[in-house]
Design a protein around this motif. Structure first.
Motif, PDB file in Angstrom:
ATOM      1  N   ASP A 107       0.814  -1.222   0.000  1.00 45.55           N
ATOM      2  CA  ASP A 107       0.000   0.000   0.000  1.00 45.55           C
ATOM      3  C   ASP A 107       0.845   1.268   0.000  1.00 45.55           C
ATOM      4  O   ASP A 107       0.384   2.314  -0.460  1.00 45.55           O
ATOM      5  CB  ASP A 107      -0.910   0.031   1.229  1.00 45.55           C
ATOM      6  N   HIS A 108       2.049   1.181   0.556  1.00 47.65           N
ATOM      7  CA  HIS A 108       2.889   2.376   0.701  1.00 47.65           C
ATOM      8  C   HIS A 108       4.338   1.984   0.415  1.00 47.65           C
ATOM      9  O   HIS A 108       4.729   0.829   0.633  1.00 47.65           O
ATOM     10  CB  HIS A 108       2.760   2.952   2.115  1.00 47.65           C
TER      11      HIS A 108
ATOM     12  N   LYS B  70      11.667   8.367  -6.169  1.00 49.98           N
ATOM     13  CA  LYS B  70      10.285   8.840  -6.048  1.00 49.98           C
ATOM     14  C   LYS B  70       9.795   9.431  -7.359  1.00 49.98           C
ATOM     15  O   LYS B  70       8.658   9.171  -7.783  1.00 49.98           O
ATOM     16  CB  LYS B  70      10.164   9.880  -4.937  1.00 49.98           C
TER      17      LYS B  70
ATOM     18  N   VAL C  49       6.411   8.305  -9.305  1.00 44.23           N
ATOM     19  CA  VAL C  49       5.338   9.250  -9.609  1.00 44.23           C
ATOM     20  C   VAL C  49       5.075   9.289 -11.111  1.00 44.23           C
ATOM     21  O   VAL C  49       3.924   9.279 -11.566  1.00 44.23           O
ATOM     22  CB  VAL C  49       5.669  10.646  -9.054  1.00 44.23           C
TER      23      VAL C  49
ATOM     24  N   PRO D 154       0.720   7.483  -6.672  1.00 44.34           N
ATOM     25  CA  PRO D 154       0.402   8.800  -6.091  1.00 44.34           C
ATOM     26  C   PRO D 154       1.442   9.240  -5.074  1.00 44.34           C
ATOM     27  O   PRO D 154       2.016   8.421  -4.359  1.00 44.34           O
ATOM     28  CB  PRO D 154      -0.961   8.585  -5.436  1.00 44.34           C
ATOM     29  N   ASP D 155       1.654  10.537  -5.042  1.00 44.03           N
ATOM     30  CA  ASP D 155       2.625  11.118  -4.120  1.00 44.03           C
ATOM     31  C   ASP D 155       2.342  10.703  -2.677  1.00 44.03           C
ATOM     32  O   ASP D 155       3.264  10.471  -1.897  1.00 44.03           O
ATOM     33  CB  ASP D 155       2.578  12.644  -4.253  1.00 44.03           C
ATOM     34  N   SER D 156       1.083  10.583  -2.337  1.00 47.55           N
ATOM     35  CA  SER D 156       0.693  10.243  -0.968  1.00 47.55           C
ATOM     36  C   SER D 156       1.076   8.821  -0.573  1.00 47.55           C
ATOM     37  O   SER D 156       1.078   8.489   0.611  1.00 47.55           O
ATOM     38  CB  SER D 156      -0.820  10.421  -0.794  1.00 47.55           C
ATOM     39  N   ALA D 157       1.409   7.978  -1.550  1.00 40.61           N
ATOM     40  CA  ALA D 157       1.773   6.588  -1.267  1.00 40.61           C
ATOM     41  C   ALA D 157       3.281   6.388  -1.158  1.00 40.61           C
ATOM     42  O   ALA D 157       3.754   5.259  -1.058  1.00 40.61           O
ATOM     43  CB  ALA D 157       1.214   5.666  -2.354  1.00 40.61           C
TER      44      ALA D 157
ATOM     45  N   THR E   8       6.932   7.688   0.761  1.00 38.84           N
ATOM     46  CA  THR E   8       7.677   8.430   1.777  1.00 38.84           C
ATOM     47  C   THR E   8       9.144   8.408   1.392  1.00 38.84           C
ATOM     48  O   THR E   8       9.690   7.357   1.057  1.00 38.84           O
ATOM     49  CB  THR E   8       7.511   7.802   3.175  1.00 38.84           C
TER      50      THR E   8
ATOM     51  N   ASP F  91       5.593   6.481  11.973  1.00 42.65           N
ATOM     52  CA  ASP F  91       4.461   6.694  11.065  1.00 42.65           C
ATOM     53  C   ASP F  91       3.697   5.425  10.678  1.00 42.65           C
ATOM     54  O   ASP F  91       2.544   5.515  10.241  1.00 42.65           O
ATOM     55  CB  ASP F  91       4.947   7.376   9.780  1.00 42.65           C
TER      56      ASP F  91
END
Length: 197
Positions: free
Chosen positions: A60-61, A83, A87, A92-95, A97, A119
């Motif tokens: 998921d991440h 990253k 992208v 998505p950027d939100s997925a 870190t 986190d």
């Protein structure tokens, strides 16, 4: 020797879903231009397989870890380059870190462990790195008290054959593979002396 050193591949279909994939950098080149794209070296499977894992719903991440290597003062950190590739490929950027400061495998493990504990506590983690690098990377992450599964990528070997050429004809790649194994053995010995593993 490399066949013995590298862990067995993990089929996608046999892999359980994980919350977070952890990718240690070291697979991009920073000395090429123009700077409007990402250049990969031989370890690109670390990030391309992570992309496949994400797109197939296995993770998921994604955490990408890695800073600036030597003589890269004017470049983006390695994790930022990874990253940007993810992208561009639709993640998505939100997925994602980014951990942009680690300079070696031990620092990757230390800094990623801090992110996980802060986190993403008590989740399922998947370490993705090159097969030849997995032993040292896993030992460093375990030293930080993190429990995780392993997903080796970027194999330097294939299935052994009995072909005449494979057995008797010398190949330059064999020297490169010995160099990789020796580097990891020296790295593990050094890390043991430093208390990193």
């Amino acid at each position: 020797m490399m066949l013995w050193w590298e862990p067995s591949p993990v089929p996608f279909e046999s892999l359980e879903k994980h919350d977070v994939a952890i990718v240690f950098s070291g697979v991009t080149k920073s000395d090429k231009t123009p700077n409007d794209r990402v250049y990969f070296n031989n370890g690109a499977d670390r990030i391309t397989h992570t992309l496949q894992l994400y797109n197939s719903g296995k993770v998921d991440h994604i955490i990408v870890s890695g800073g600036l290597g030597f003589q890269q003062a004017n470049q983006l950190p390695a994790a930022e380059r990874l990253k940007s590739f993810l992208v561009m490929a639709g993640v998505p950027d939100s997925a994602i870190t980014v951990e942009p400061n680690a300079l070696n495998t031990n620092e990757n493990a230390v800094k990623v462990a801090e992110i996980l504990n802060r986190d993403f506590p008590n989740q399922k983690y998947l370490l993705v790195t090159s097969a030849f690098h997995m032993k040292r990377a896993a030992m460093c992450l375990k030293k930080q008290g993190i429990e995780f599964s392993e997903f080796p990528a970027g194999y330097l070997t294939g299935a052994p054959t009995l072909n005449f050429d494979d057995i008797f004809i010398p190949k330059a790649e064999a020297i490169e593979r010995w160099e990789s194994v020796i580097k990891e053995l020296v790295g593990m010995a050094t890390y043991k002396l430093m208390g990193y593993i």
